[in-house]
Design a protein around this motif. Sequence first.
Motif, PDB file in Angstrom:
ATOM      1  N   ILE A  58       0.845  -1.201   0.000  1.00 44.80           N
ATOM      2  CA  ILE A  58       0.000   0.000   0.000  1.00 44.80           C
ATOM      3  C   ILE A  58       0.876   1.245   0.000  1.00 44.80           C
ATOM      4  N   SER A  59       1.879   1.260   0.845  1.00 44.12           N
ATOM      5  CA  SER A  59       2.780   2.411   0.933  1.00 44.12           C
ATOM      6  C   SER A  59       3.547   2.627  -0.362  1.00 44.12           C
ATOM      7  N   ILE A  60       4.040   1.561  -0.937  1.00 47.02           N
ATOM      8  CA  ILE A  60       4.792   1.650  -2.191  1.00 47.02           C
ATOM      9  C   ILE A  60       3.903   2.194  -3.305  1.00 47.02           C
ATOM     10  N   GLU A  61       2.699   1.646  -3.405  1.00 49.31           N
ATOM     11  CA  GLU A  61       1.785   2.103  -4.452  1.00 49.31           C
ATOM     12  C   GLU A  61       1.311   3.527  -4.201  1.00 49.31           C
ATOM     13  N   ALA A  62       1.154   3.911  -2.928  1.00 45.94           N
ATOM     14  CA  ALA A  62       0.771   5.293  -2.614  1.00 45.94           C
ATOM     15  C   ALA A  62       1.878   6.257  -3.052  1.00 45.94           C
ATOM     16  N   ALA A  63       3.129   5.840  -2.905  1.00 46.15           N
ATOM     17  CA  ALA A  63       4.249   6.670  -3.369  1.00 46.15           C
ATOM     18  C   ALA A  63       4.209   6.801  -4.893  1.00 46.15           C
ATOM     19  N   GLU A  64       3.850   5.727  -5.580  1.00 41.95           N
ATOM     20  CA  GLU A  64       3.736   5.788  -7.036  1.00 41.95           C
ATOM     21  C   GLU A  64       2.569   6.697  -7.443  1.00 41.95           C
ATOM     22  N   LEU A  65       1.510   6.697  -6.660  1.00 45.58           N
ATOM     23  CA  LEU A  65       0.392   7.607  -6.896  1.00 45.58           C
ATOM     24  C   LEU A  65       0.855   9.055  -6.745  1.00 45.58           C
ATOM     25  N   LEU A  66       1.595   9.331  -5.708  1.00 47.67           N
ATOM     26  CA  LEU A  66       2.116  10.674  -5.469  1.00 47.67           C
ATOM     27  C   LEU A  66       3.093  11.099  -6.563  1.00 47.67           C
ATOM     28  N   GLU A  67       3.823  10.138  -7.085  1.00 47.61           N
ATOM     29  CA  GLU A  67       4.789  10.431  -8.151  1.00 47.61           C
ATOM     30  C   GLU A  67       4.107  11.050  -9.375  1.00 47.61           C
ATOM     31  N   CYS A  68       2.831  10.762  -9.565  1.00 49.46           N
ATOM     32  CA  CYS A  68       2.086  11.347 -10.688  1.00 49.46           C
ATOM     33  C   CYS A  68       2.081  12.868 -10.619  1.00 49.46           C
ATOM     34  N   PHE A  69       2.264  13.426  -9.427  1.00 45.55           N
ATOM     35  CA  PHE A  69       2.260  14.873  -9.222  1.00 45.55           C
ATOM     36  C   PHE A  69       3.655  15.417  -8.914  1.00 45.55           C
ATOM     37  N   GLN A  70       4.686  14.640  -9.204  1.00 39.03           N
ATOM     38  CA  GLN A  70       6.039  15.004  -8.781  1.00 39.03           C
ATOM     39  C   GLN A  70       6.471  16.394  -9.247  1.00 39.03           C
ATOM     40  N   TRP A  71       6.193  16.756 -10.465  1.00 38.68           N
ATOM     41  CA  TRP A  71       6.715  18.015 -10.989  1.00 38.68           C
ATOM     42  C   TRP A  71       5.629  19.046 -11.264  1.00 38.68           C
ATOM     43  N   SER A  72       4.390  18.685 -11.016  1.00 36.52           N
ATOM     44  CA  SER A  72       3.303  19.641 -11.249  1.00 36.52           C
ATOM     45  C   SER A  72       2.092  19.280 -10.401  1.00 36.52           C
ATOM     46  N   ASP A  73       1.479  20.296  -9.838  1.00 36.22           N
ATOM     47  CA  ASP A  73       0.257  20.074  -9.058  1.00 36.22           C
ATOM     48  C   ASP A  73      -0.971  19.982  -9.953  1.00 36.22           C
ATOM     49  N   THR A  74      -0.848  20.438 -11.186  1.00 33.65           N
ATOM     50  CA  THR A  74      -2.020  20.526 -12.054  1.00 33.65           C
ATOM     51  C   THR A  74      -1.919  19.693 -13.327  1.00 33.65           C
ATOM     52  N   GLU A  75      -0.718  19.347 -13.747  1.00 39.18           N
ATOM     53  CA  GLU A  75      -0.551  18.568 -14.974  1.00 39.18           C
ATOM     54  C   GLU A  75      -0.151  17.144 -14.608  1.00 39.18           C
ATOM     55  N   PHE A  76      -0.993  16.198 -15.024  1.00 41.44           N
ATOM     56  CA  PHE A  76      -0.721  14.795 -14.740  1.00 41.44           C
ATOM     57  C   PHE A  76      -1.439  13.937 -15.763  1.00 41.44           C
ATOM     58  N   ASP A  77      -0.980  12.722 -15.888  1.00 44.47           N
ATOM     59  CA  ASP A  77      -1.585  11.734 -16.781  1.00 44.47           C
ATOM     60  C   ASP A  77      -2.698  11.042 -16.006  1.00 44.47           C
ATOM     61  N   LYS A  78      -3.937  11.380 -16.311  1.00 48.75           N
ATOM     62  CA  LYS A  78      -5.069  10.858 -15.543  1.00 48.75           C
ATOM     63  C   LYS A  78      -5.161   9.332 -15.623  1.00 48.75           C
ATOM     64  N   GLU A  79      -4.901   8.761 -16.781  1.00 48.09           N
ATOM     65  CA  GLU A  79      -4.965   7.305 -16.912  1.00 48.09           C
ATOM     66  C   GLU A  79      -3.948   6.632 -15.988  1.00 48.09           C
ATOM     67  N   HIS A  80      -2.740   7.161 -15.958  1.00 47.60           N
ATOM     68  CA  HIS A  80      -1.707   6.603 -15.071  1.00 47.60           C
ATOM     69  C   HIS A  80      -2.098   6.813 -13.607  1.00 47.60           C
ATOM     70  N   LEU A  81      -2.608   7.981 -13.294  1.00 42.50           N
ATOM     71  CA  LEU A  81      -3.082   8.279 -11.942  1.00 42.50           C
ATOM     72  C   LEU A  81      -4.129   7.256 -11.502  1.00 42.50           C
ATOM     73  N   LEU A  82      -5.082   6.951 -12.374  1.00 42.06           N
ATOM     74  CA  LEU A  82      -6.141   5.996 -12.029  1.00 42.06           C
ATOM     75  C   LEU A  82      -5.600   4.583 -11.862  1.00 42.06           C
ATOM     76  N   GLU A  83      -4.572   4.233 -12.636  1.00 44.76           N
ATOM     77  CA  GLU A  83      -3.928   2.928 -12.459  1.00 44.76           C
ATOM     78  C   GLU A  83      -3.292   2.822 -11.076  1.00 44.76           C
ATOM     79  N   GLU A  84      -2.598   3.875 -10.664  1.00 44.88           N
ATOM     80  CA  GLU A  84      -1.945   3.858  -9.352  1.00 44.88           C
ATOM     81  C   GLU A  84      -2.978   3.893  -8.226  1.00 44.88           C
ATOM     82  N   LEU A  85      -4.030   4.667  -8.397  1.00 49.72           N
ATOM     83  CA  LEU A  85      -5.112   4.690  -7.407  1.00 49.72           C
ATOM     84  C   LEU A  85      -5.739   3.304  -7.285  1.00 49.72           C
ATOM     85  N   SER A  86      -5.931   2.639  -8.403  1.00 51.49           N
ATOM     86  CA  SER A  86      -6.484   1.280  -8.384  1.00 51.49           C
ATOM     87  C   SER A  86      -5.563   0.315  -7.656  1.00 51.49           C
TER      88      SER A  86
END
Length: 133
Positions: A58-86
């Motif tokens: 859970i912790s590892i995957e949560a870090a990968e979820l957070l990585e989706c926002f690593q360089w921007s608070d507003t620009e992210f790949d929604k499909e990748h974000l949803l994969e990590e959330l899943s």
Amino acid sequence: MNLSAEPSVYIGETGFKLRTEGGDDMERFEELKERIDKFTKDRNWEQFHTPVNLAKSISIEAAELLECFQWSDTEFDKEHLLEELSDVMNYCIQLSLVLDVDIIDCIHKKMDQNAVKYPIEKSYGSSEKYNKL
């Protein structure tokens, strides 16, 4: 996508029958838990799914979820974000199965605790932790 004769039922790539629409949310959640459990058992992965291993995952995957926002608070790949959330949600559900707890009851209990810690009159519009309200 392989649709069965029933318009609200989808036969996934694994052959697992699940509802894509209709039915109540509790039925859909139970079907999801069954699918996750079957996926794990079919691969003989229960041996690896100890509470500590699932908590780590859970912790590892949560870090990968957070990585989706690593360089921007507003620009992210929604499909990748949803994969990590899943992935995060999948491991949370698996942990609840291993612990044999009703995750919905657990969340309701925690919401009740949070309602006491964060009463509306003190916490409305505030991001302060409960002990600083």
